[in-house]
Design a protein around this motif. Sequence first.
Motif, PDB file in Angstrom:
ATOM      1  N   UNK A  78     113.978   6.243  76.598  1.00  0.00           N
ATOM      2  CA  UNK A  78     113.129   7.435  76.578  1.00  0.00           C
ATOM      3  C   UNK A  78     113.272   8.154  75.242  1.00  0.00           C
ATOM      4  N   UNK A  79     114.509   8.260  74.745  1.00  0.00           N
ATOM      5  CA  UNK A  79     114.730   8.937  73.462  1.00  0.00           C
ATOM      6  C   UNK A  79     113.988   8.233  72.333  1.00  0.00           C
ATOM      7  N   UNK A  80     114.066   6.905  72.289  1.00  0.00           N
ATOM      8  CA  UNK A  80     113.358   6.163  71.242  1.00  0.00           C
ATOM      9  C   UNK A  80     111.850   6.203  71.467  1.00  0.00           C
ATOM     10  N   UNK A  81     111.427   6.254  72.734  1.00  0.00           N
ATOM     11  CA  UNK A  81     110.002   6.384  73.012  1.00  0.00           C
ATOM     12  C   UNK A  81     109.453   7.702  72.495  1.00  0.00           C
ATOM     13  N   UNK A  82     110.217   8.779  72.680  1.00  0.00           N
ATOM     14  CA  UNK A  82     109.806  10.080  72.145  1.00  0.00           C
ATOM     15  C   UNK A  82     109.775  10.029  70.624  1.00  0.00           C
ATOM     16  N   UNK A  83     110.775   9.379  70.027  1.00  0.00           N
ATOM     17  CA  UNK A  83     110.812   9.272  68.563  1.00  0.00           C
ATOM     18  C   UNK A  83     109.606   8.504  68.040  1.00  0.00           C
ATOM     19  N   UNK A  84     109.147   7.504  68.806  1.00  0.00           N
ATOM     20  CA  UNK A  84     108.002   6.710  68.350  1.00  0.00           C
ATOM     21  C   UNK A  84     106.721   7.537  68.306  1.00  0.00           C
ATOM     22  N   UNK A  85     106.664   8.611  69.081  1.00  0.00           N
ATOM     23  CA  UNK A  85     105.484   9.469  69.091  1.00  0.00           C
ATOM     24  C   UNK A  85     105.572  10.576  68.037  1.00  0.00           C
ATOM     25  N   UNK A  86     106.715  10.687  67.372  1.00  0.00           N
ATOM     26  CA  UNK A  86     106.895  11.725  66.357  1.00  0.00           C
ATOM     27  C   UNK A  86     106.285  11.288  65.034  1.00  0.00           C
ATOM     28  N   UNK A  87     105.725  12.244  64.314  1.00  0.00           N
ATOM     29  CA  UNK A  87     105.184  11.928  62.992  1.00  0.00           C
ATOM     30  C   UNK A  87     106.289  11.787  61.956  1.00  0.00           C
ATOM     31  N   UNK A  88     107.487  12.213  62.300  1.00  0.00           N
ATOM     32  CA  UNK A  88     108.636  12.051  61.413  1.00  0.00           C
ATOM     33  C   UNK A  88     109.237  10.679  61.648  1.00  0.00           C
ATOM     34  N   UNK A  89     109.153   9.818  60.662  1.00  0.00           N
ATOM     35  CA  UNK A  89     109.593   8.435  60.837  1.00  0.00           C
ATOM     36  C   UNK A  89     111.110   8.320  60.939  1.00  0.00           C
ATOM     37  N   UNK A  90     111.832   9.407  60.667  1.00  0.00           N
ATOM     38  CA  UNK A  90     113.280   9.385  60.794  1.00  0.00           C
ATOM     39  C   UNK A  90     113.756   9.966  62.117  1.00  0.00           C
ATOM     40  N   UNK A  91     112.829  10.290  63.020  1.00  0.00           N
ATOM     41  CA  UNK A  91     113.206  10.945  64.273  1.00  0.00           C
ATOM     42  C   UNK A  91     114.147  10.085  65.106  1.00  0.00           C
ATOM     43  N   UNK A  92     114.000   8.766  65.007  1.00  0.00           N
ATOM     44  CA  UNK A  92     114.831   7.878  65.830  1.00  0.00           C
ATOM     45  C   UNK A  92     116.303   8.041  65.517  1.00  0.00           C
ATOM     46  N   UNK A  93     116.642   8.422  64.290  1.00  0.00           N
ATOM     47  CA  UNK A  93     118.049   8.450  63.895  1.00  0.00           C
ATOM     48  C   UNK A  93     118.795   9.634  64.469  1.00  0.00           C
ATOM     49  N   UNK A  94     118.082  10.633  64.983  1.00  0.00           N
ATOM     50  CA  UNK A  94     118.794  11.673  65.740  1.00  0.00           C
ATOM     51  C   UNK A  94     118.459  11.613  67.227  1.00  0.00           C
ATOM     52  N   UNK A  95     117.330  11.029  67.595  1.00  0.00           N
ATOM     53  CA  UNK A  95     117.019  10.869  69.007  1.00  0.00           C
ATOM     54  C   UNK A  95     117.876   9.766  69.652  1.00  0.00           C
ATOM     55  N   UNK A  96     118.147   8.715  68.896  1.00  0.00           N
ATOM     56  CA  UNK A  96     118.935   7.606  69.433  1.00  0.00           C
ATOM     57  C   UNK A  96     120.329   8.052  69.897  1.00  0.00           C
TER      58      UNK A  96
END
Length: 451
Positions: free
Chosen positions: A276-294
């Motif tokens: 779910x965290x990575x899924x939310x990051x995939x919808x973010x316009x910030x391409x680095x979102x995964x590195x704090x959502x993960x």
Amino acid sequence: MTTPPSGPYPDVHRAQQGGQTPAPGAYGAPPAGAYGTPAPGGYGAPTSYPTPQRPGMAATARPVHGAPAYAGPPVQSVWHPRSASGGGSLGGTIALLLVGFASLWGLWIVLSLVGIGNGIVAFVAALLPLIVVLAAVMWLDRWEPEPKLMLLFALLWGAGVSVVLSFYGNTWVAETAYALTGDPVVADVVSSVVSAPIVEETTKGLGVLVIFLMRRSYFDGVVDGIVYAAVVAAGFAFTENILYFGASGSALASTFVMRGLLSPFAHVLFTACTGIALGIASRSRNRNAAWWMFPLGLLSAALLHALWNASATLAGFGGETSFFTFYILVQVPLFAAAVILAFWLRRQEAAAIAQRLGEYAAAGWFAPHEVAMVASLRQRSQARAWAARKGPRAGTAMKSFIRDATSLAYLRQRAATGRSDLRAHTTTETELLGRIRGDRQAFLTAAGPLG
């Protein structure tokens, strides 16, 4: 027929181009006079494709805003829809071989602990919860199914890489705790309540992260995250169940009830937090979102896992009441919440498909009943059944039409939320529109003049 906008996503383009309007004709042109009147009530009759007259497709389309006439897809394909099997590259083959080897390694570890005879019985018993979990995943993933080879990669990662790393990691922690304390009970508690949640969720979560990075362009949100996380978790639980079932001896029946019937989705619920965290990051316009959502997803997964293991540890010390209290008050509500979330996500997927294809319908690319069909699993089934009765060619074309239309909807969704390269978007969009046009013509031609 309405005139399309000057570009496919005016607001997005203006935002990214500093307020400048995109070049005219970026949308291409819809087919002139493409549709007659759709059937009243849309897809009403389940026994026939509901269009009273075959949509006529012009050989070329009328240019709009100076765009060149649309003559079909490019001669050479530059994009492959995500619903294809995929993974045919050398790198993908090597990745599958590596995780396949790891899964054999994990199975060898388990069989060396329980023995071949017990292992075979346990293997068969572990298949039932695996099938149940994978069936639930396929139910959730029906709108735009993930590539089969990517799902196989996820399953083998869980059954192999996660198992091997977790086995050696947890063993090292338990041995270290015993060496420091000299108390096997303390070592067992530290291993199960502290080490296992952290090590296992990290190794499983890394598999989801690898898939996210490998398929970032087509990782479309929470559903994709949950699907891949669930498959990784299912693979891990399968191998772990072989160990538990094989070591249970005369208690196999009760162990199977606890793990195979009462909690087959336990690992899925834990690892789904990471998905779910990575899924939310995939919808973010910030391409680095995964590195704090993960890390947030891993933390949530590890905490849930620790609570579950703690309750099971208490049961091992004679605290069955505590375990079942936790199960009823925490695990059951979590599972119910997950089921509600799954139904809600499926409805959201349908709404997104209907909205995005509705925008193409307004420009003349789809008839309203086609949008309704693609955005409804029930009507999709009716359409495939109708086409299948018209012959293999019509059935294949209908499946392709539904797949391509769904891919087009998700493509537009990514672009509308700023998650695609708009410079390459028109090429991809044009190709998909051409494929859809060919799909439609193929199944209508196969159906005959009265189709």
